[in-house]
Enzyme design. Structure first.
Site, PDB file in Angstrom:
ATOM      1  N   HIS A  23     126.158   6.203  43.366  1.00 28.54           N
ATOM      2  CA  HIS A  23     126.821   6.919  44.456  1.00 28.54           C
ATOM      3  C   HIS A  23     126.051   8.838  43.843  1.00 28.54           C
ATOM      4  O   HIS A  23     126.327   9.268  44.966  1.00 28.54           O
ATOM      5  CB  HIS A  23     128.125   6.712  44.739  1.00 28.54           C
ATOM      6  N   GLU A  24     127.120   8.861  42.811  1.00 30.84           N
ATOM      7  CA  GLU A  24     127.110  10.251  42.910  1.00 30.84           C
ATOM      8  C   GLU A  24     125.119  11.142  42.387  1.00 30.84           C
ATOM      9  O   GLU A  24     125.458  12.466  42.642  1.00 30.84           O
ATOM     10  CB  GLU A  24     126.932  10.722  41.217  1.00 30.84           C
ATOM     11  N   HIS A  27     124.485  10.946  46.405  1.00 32.24           N
ATOM     12  CA  HIS A  27     125.128  12.871  46.219  1.00 32.24           C
ATOM     13  C   HIS A  27     124.074  14.251  46.072  1.00 32.24           C
ATOM     14  O   HIS A  27     123.773  14.696  46.827  1.00 32.24           O
ATOM     15  CB  HIS A  27     125.960  13.471  45.929  1.00 32.24           C
TER      16      HIS A  27
END
Length: 208
Positions: A23-24, A27
């Site tokens: 997820h990170e 980003h």
């Protein structure tokens, strides 16, 4: 704690780590692709869990089933297109979790299809990995500050509304925790995630 509960907690660790890290990283990767080098300069363009995991947020996942990772810092002014960049960066995290869940379901189905040796523990790890990643996507796409969905919403709203949302951010975080821990949010997300996973299974089996 019962042995079965402990087993579920241990089996969920790979899913939690993968969900948070992917997820990170997503980003960070999209932010760099859109022209902002801030995540790269801060060492976040990595799949190393150590650069993304917040120890307290990770621990809270086991205590109250609600947690968080270190947020990826970005500077939207560096984006070639600020509004488009903010929307795509915010979408990248939840979208990456859905992609991971899809491939987890695909891998599990193919594993069964070819009759490869397995165990109850293996299926528990894979099942939880799928559930956790879909839950991460659904949770983060909600349009409540400081979640990713609110970043998408703020990129589309007039400036005065953005200011009001930012003012509410610290209170919203407490509200989200309460909704998740003692409210209906956890059960609602669980029901929706199950339907999404069933949909993925149906789609994959349809083309096998």
């Amino acid at each position: 704690m019962a042995a079965s509960e402990l087993m579920v907690l241990i089996a969920g660790i790979p899913g939690i780590l993968i969900a948070m890290v992917v997820h990170e990283y997503a980003h960070a990767r999209v932010a760099v692709a859109m022209g902002d080098m801030t995540p790269k300069l801060m060492g976040r363009l990595s799949l190393n869990p150590k650069v993304h995991i917040d120890p307290i947020g990770f621990l809270m996942l086991f205590i109250v089933h609600f947690g968080w990772a270190k947020p990826v810092m970005i500077n939207p002014r560096n984006f070639r297109n600020m509004r488009q960049g903010e929307i795509l960066v915010a979408l990248a995290g939840p979208a990456s979790n859905l992609v991971v869940a899809f491939f987890v379901v695909l891998f599990t189905i193919l594993y069964n299809y070819f009759g490869l040796p397995t165990s109850e523990g293996f299926f528990m790890v894979m099942k939880l990995m799928g559930i956790i990643n879909v839950n991460f996507a659904l949770f983060n796409i909600m349009p409540l500050p400081p979640l990713d969905g609110s970043r998408i919403l703020m990129a589309l709203l007039p400036g005065r509304w953005v200011y009001e949302l930012l003012r509410l951010e610290r209170y919203m975080f407490i509200l989200i925790i309460l909704l998740f821990v003692i409210g209906p949010l956890g059960s609602v997300l669980g029901g929706v995630s199950q339907r999404i996973l069933y949909g993925m299974q149906y789609f994959i089996v349809l083309f096998l």
